[in-house]
Design a protein around this motif. Structure first.
Motif, PDB file in Angstrom:
ATOM      1  N   PRO A 251      23.184   0.508  49.389  1.00 54.69           N
ATOM      2  CA  PRO A 251      23.222   0.548  50.855  1.00 54.69           C
ATOM      3  C   PRO A 251      21.839   0.920  51.384  1.00 54.69           C
ATOM      4  O   PRO A 251      21.095   1.642  50.707  1.00 54.69           O
ATOM      5  CB  PRO A 251      24.255   1.647  51.144  1.00 54.69           C
ATOM      6  N   PRO A 252      21.441   0.486  52.598  1.00 59.44           N
ATOM      7  CA  PRO A 252      22.247  -0.336  53.516  1.00 59.44           C
ATOM      8  C   PRO A 252      22.034  -1.845  53.337  1.00 59.44           C
ATOM      9  O   PRO A 252      22.617  -2.635  54.056  1.00 59.44           O
ATOM     10  CB  PRO A 252      21.716   0.107  54.873  1.00 59.44           C
ATOM     11  N   ILE A 253      21.191  -2.230  52.364  1.00 60.04           N
ATOM     12  CA  ILE A 253      20.871  -3.649  52.187  1.00 60.04           C
ATOM     13  C   ILE A 253      22.017  -4.407  51.554  1.00 60.04           C
ATOM     14  O   ILE A 253      22.184  -5.614  51.769  1.00 60.04           O
ATOM     15  CB  ILE A 253      19.592  -3.801  51.333  1.00 60.04           C
ATOM     16  N   ARG A 254      22.856  -3.711  50.800  1.00 54.35           N
ATOM     17  CA  ARG A 254      23.920  -4.387  50.039  1.00 54.35           C
ATOM     18  C   ARG A 254      24.799  -5.261  50.926  1.00 54.35           C
ATOM     19  O   ARG A 254      25.161  -6.383  50.549  1.00 54.35           O
ATOM     20  CB  ARG A 254      24.780  -3.345  49.323  1.00 54.35           C
ATOM     21  N   ARG A 255      25.137  -4.760  52.117  1.00 51.99           N
ATOM     22  CA  ARG A 255      26.000  -5.540  53.010  1.00 51.99           C
ATOM     23  C   ARG A 255      25.368  -6.894  53.341  1.00 51.99           C
ATOM     24  O   ARG A 255      26.039  -7.936  53.299  1.00 51.99           O
ATOM     25  CB  ARG A 255      26.269  -4.753  54.293  1.00 51.99           C
ATOM     26  N   ARG A 256      24.075  -6.891  53.649  1.00 54.12           N
ATOM     27  CA  ARG A 256      23.414  -8.132  54.013  1.00 54.12           C
ATOM     28  C   ARG A 256      23.299  -9.083  52.827  1.00 54.12           C
ATOM     29  O   ARG A 256      23.403 -10.303  52.980  1.00 54.12           O
ATOM     30  CB  ARG A 256      22.034  -7.834  54.609  1.00 54.12           C
ATOM     31  N   VAL A 257      23.069  -8.539  51.649  1.00 52.60           N
ATOM     32  CA  VAL A 257      23.004  -9.380  50.447  1.00 52.60           C
ATOM     33  C   VAL A 257      24.355 -10.050  50.204  1.00 52.60           C
ATOM     34  O   VAL A 257      24.431 -11.253  49.914  1.00 52.60           O
ATOM     35  CB  VAL A 257      22.581  -8.548  49.224  1.00 52.60           C
ATOM     36  N   ILE A 258      25.425  -9.267  50.335  1.00 54.17           N
ATOM     37  CA  ILE A 258      26.771  -9.818  50.134  1.00 54.17           C
ATOM     38  C   ILE A 258      27.049 -10.930  51.141  1.00 54.17           C
ATOM     39  O   ILE A 258      27.548 -12.008  50.788  1.00 54.17           O
ATOM     40  CB  ILE A 258      27.838  -8.710  50.250  1.00 54.17           C
ATOM     41  N   LEU A 259      26.691 -10.697  52.411  1.00 51.30           N
ATOM     42  CA  LEU A 259      26.929 -11.711  53.435  1.00 51.30           C
ATOM     43  C   LEU A 259      26.067 -12.952  53.196  1.00 51.30           C
ATOM     44  O   LEU A 259      26.520 -14.081  53.399  1.00 51.30           O
ATOM     45  CB  LEU A 259      26.657 -11.139  54.823  1.00 51.30           C
ATOM     46  N   GLY A 260      24.810 -12.735  52.774  1.00 46.96           N
ATOM     47  CA  GLY A 260      23.938 -13.866  52.497  1.00 46.96           C
ATOM     48  C   GLY A 260      24.463 -14.712  51.351  1.00 46.96           C
ATOM     49  O   GLY A 260      24.463 -15.950  51.416  1.00 46.96           O
ATOM     50  N   VAL A 261      24.905 -14.054  50.281  1.00 42.71           N
ATOM     51  CA  VAL A 261      25.474 -14.772  49.129  1.00 42.71           C
ATOM     52  C   VAL A 261      26.759 -15.483  49.532  1.00 42.71           C
ATOM     53  O   VAL A 261      26.987 -16.651  49.184  1.00 42.71           O
ATOM     54  CB  VAL A 261      25.728 -13.797  47.963  1.00 42.71           C
ATOM     55  N   LEU A 262      27.609 -14.775  50.287  1.00 43.46           N
ATOM     56  CA  LEU A 262      28.879 -15.364  50.724  1.00 43.46           C
ATOM     57  C   LEU A 262      28.641 -16.580  51.613  1.00 43.46           C
ATOM     58  O   LEU A 262      29.358 -17.585  51.514  1.00 43.46           O
ATOM     59  CB  LEU A 262      29.703 -14.314  51.468  1.00 43.46           C
ATOM     60  N   MET A 263      27.632 -16.502  52.472  1.00 45.55           N
ATOM     61  CA  MET A 263      27.293 -17.638  53.331  1.00 45.55           C
ATOM     62  C   MET A 263      26.965 -18.873  52.491  1.00 45.55           C
ATOM     63  O   MET A 263      27.457 -19.985  52.753  1.00 45.55           O
ATOM     64  CB  MET A 263      26.094 -17.270  54.211  1.00 45.55           C
ATOM     65  N   ARG A 264      26.132 -18.694  51.463  1.00 44.93           N
ATOM     66  CA  ARG A 264      25.711 -19.834  50.651  1.00 44.93           C
ATOM     67  C   ARG A 264      26.856 -20.366  49.779  1.00 44.93           C
ATOM     68  O   ARG A 264      26.963 -21.576  49.536  1.00 44.93           O
ATOM     69  CB  ARG A 264      24.512 -19.464  49.779  1.00 44.93           C
ATOM     70  N   ILE A 265      27.728 -19.459  49.308  1.00 46.29           N
ATOM     71  CA  ILE A 265      28.869 -19.902  48.511  1.00 46.29           C
ATOM     72  C   ILE A 265      29.837 -20.710  49.364  1.00 46.29           C
ATOM     73  O   ILE A 265      30.303 -21.789  48.968  1.00 46.29           O
ATOM     74  CB  ILE A 265      29.589 -18.690  47.875  1.00 46.29           C
ATOM     75  N   LEU A 266      30.139 -20.188  50.563  1.00 49.89           N
ATOM     76  CA  LEU A 266      31.064 -20.902  51.457  1.00 49.89           C
ATOM     77  C   LEU A 266      30.494 -22.254  51.877  1.00 49.89           C
ATOM     78  O   LEU A 266      31.227 -23.229  52.052  1.00 49.89           O
ATOM     79  CB  LEU A 266      31.378 -20.051  52.684  1.00 49.89           C
ATOM     80  N   GLU A 267      29.167 -22.301  52.033  1.00 54.51           N
ATOM     81  CA  GLU A 267      28.538 -23.578  52.370  1.00 54.51           C
ATOM     82  C   GLU A 267      28.824 -24.615  51.290  1.00 54.51           C
ATOM     83  O   GLU A 267      29.141 -25.780  51.583  1.00 54.51           O
ATOM     84  CB  GLU A 267      27.036 -23.397  52.538  1.00 54.51           C
ATOM     85  N   GLN A 268      28.729 -24.214  50.018  1.00 56.54           N
ATOM     86  CA  GLN A 268      29.017 -25.144  48.936  1.00 56.54           C
ATOM     87  C   GLN A 268      30.505 -25.469  48.847  1.00 56.54           C
ATOM     88  O   GLN A 268      30.895 -26.587  48.514  1.00 56.54           O
ATOM     89  CB  GLN A 268      28.528 -24.574  47.603  1.00 56.54           C
TER      90      GLN A 268
END
Length: 496
Positions: A251-268
């Motif tokens: 924290p506090p970066i972990r939340r943004r990393v998770i959202l960034g990864v989730l964004m790219r996964i959902l895009e695929q």
């Protein structure tokens, strides 16, 4: 527009990196249906095709992991130039392939270059853009991808009439040309102001920012204020510098990393690359007979993809990220669901002498499915396509932007690799079931975006600390952000 003319020009040049990925994706999708290509590589099975297609994305995965380190050490600009060299080498190997192993190796090497570009270009764009046009500028990356796809589709259509191996070698070799253009053009482009400040080159950062914002006027008050904010943010970043990738999980970066990864996964998981890689096969299954018809349908697919990206470029900074993503997910989900129901209710599977699957649907149903494929592509192009690049590139502070974006981009390519590997098998075995799976994922993503993804439009990169400093439940954090904005505006009004 006049104030940001230089910014648009520089961003437009960098967007050629997206063109390279789009072209390589588009060129292989149509080549897979060319008779001379099939004969030369001994008619690969669906598994063999999956390996050939997915090997590009395997290289992208590896390249994106190294891109963060390269972008910090060499600069965003030089990293883009290096990626052009690597990509050109891979394209040359593909063009001159003598066997399947050489083709696979060439796609992997080209993928290394694309992987680096896919991380470095959005970061370069986000760091040169003011908040008011950042979404629009980074959207140029996605638009360039669609242009690459479009150009590749129609070059493939033209060369498939050639009665020799040149029918597939020419389109594979042509992609070296835009790579060389990008390499030469980037040599004249500036370094990003944030990278310059972070490396102690503040006088050069002043000149670059003046070039981008005020036609070279180093006394412009608005530009000087922006540089001051960058210096302050970089100073804070240095005090909390990230030296290891493991720190991205804290924290506090972990939340943004998770959202960034989730964004790219959902895009695929929108399934867009299933459509882009295997559209000619899907169109044939849906009832379009002959190579000409399926390749023409693929060409039209490219036109729709390209044109539908334009509204996002023009208005993404007005629409916002959240609403656009939720609309896109809903539209994509509905399109998939209709395709699944129509195909599942009417298909009559048969196999031709080559083992290719035909669904033998009624003509009206076939055209309905094709229309909704186009509607899906348009929905993706206006939403997940551009925002998949925008969001991860803008939510991280300077000290970790390269490392964090290399992780989010790598997750994108990892899922792209898996999807490219298994899709030809699933298309043949479960047909409409794949559409239903993607429909359910899209409907679920509406809720995911609503619950977890904060709005980032018109925010400076330095403001992201506050935006992501509240509740992880984005829909509950609107009040806090609104109160902050009201207070900020009140102070600004007092000063005026």
């Amino acid at each position: 527009m006049s104030r940001n003319r230089q910014t648009y020009m520089v961003g437009g040049v960098a967007a050629l990196g997206g063109f390279l990925f789009g072209y390589d994706t588009g060129v292989i999708s149509s080549i897979l249906e060319m008779d001379y290509w099939k004969d030369y590589f001994h008619k690969p099975s669906s598994t063999g095709v999956g390996v050939i297609v997915a090997m590009l994305t395997a290289g992208c995965f590896v390249g994106s992991l190294f891109a963060g380190w390269l972008a910090d050490r060499l600069s965003r600009k030089r990293t883009i130039m290096l990626a052009c060299v690597v990509f050109s080498l891979g394209a040359a190997i593909q063009c001159g392939s003598r066997n399947r192993a050489m083709l696979i190796a060439g796609r992997f090497v080209a993928g290394l270059g694309v992987g680096v570009l896919s991380m470095a270009v959005p970061v370069f764009m986000s760091e040169i853009a003011p908040p008011s046009i950042r979404g629009r500028l980074v959207s140029l990356q996605q638009w360039a991808i669609t242009w690459g796809l479009l150009v590749a589709f129609w070059i493939d259509y033209g060369t498939h009439f050639i009665k020799s191996d040149a029918s597939w070698r020419i389109p594979m070799g042509i992609q070296i040309v835009p790579a060389l253009i990008l390499f030469v053009s980037m040599s004249f482009m500036p370094y990003t102001p944030r990278w310059l400040v972070n490396n102690g080159r503040e006088d050069e950062a002043l000149r670059v920012l003046a070039r981008l914002r005020s036609s070279g006027d180093t006394t412009d008050a608005e530009m000087i204020a922006e540089l001051r904010n960058i210096k302050t943010a970089v100073q804070i970043d240095r005090e909390t510098a990230v030296t290891s990738y493991t720190e991205l999980l804290r924290p506090p970066i972990r939340r943004r990393v998770i959202l960034g990864v989730l964004m790219r996964i959902l895009e695929q998981l929108t399934g867009i690359n299933v459509t882009l890689y295997f559209a000619p096969t899907i169109f044939k299954q849906s009832g379009l007979t002959g190579d000409n018809a399926s390749l023409l349908a693929q060409g039209l697919n490219g036109v729709i993809n390209c044109l539908a990206t334009v509204p996002a470029i023009l208005w993404i900074d007005k629409w916002g990220r959240r609403k656009t993503l939720m609309f896109g997910s809903l539209a994509c989900g509905i399109s998939y669901f209709i395709q699944a129901v129509a195909t599942g209710a009417t298909q009559n599977k048969t196999y031709d002498d080559n083992g290719d699957l035909n669904l033998n649907m009624p003509t009206g149903v076939s055209y309905l499915v094709i229309v909704f494929i186009y509607i899906f592509v348009a929905s993706f192009a206006m939403s997940w396509g551009p925002i998949g690049w925008i969001y991860p590139s803008e939510i991280f502070p300077t000290r970790i932007r390269s490392k964090a974006n290399s992780v989010t981009t790598a997750s994108n390519w990892l899922f792209n690799f898996v999807i490219g590997l298994v899709s030809p098998i699933l298309i043949k075995r479960i047909t409409w079931g794949l559409d239903l799976i993607f429909a359910l994922i899209m409907f679920a993503s509406v809720a995911i975006v609503f619950l977890f993804f904060p709005e980032t439009k018109n925010r400076t990169l330095e403001e992201m600390e506050f935006i992501f400093g509240g509740s992880p439940w984005a829909h509950k954090d609107k009040k806090r952000i609104a109160e902050h904005d009201a207070t900020t505006n009140h102070y600004m009004d007092d000063k005026v």
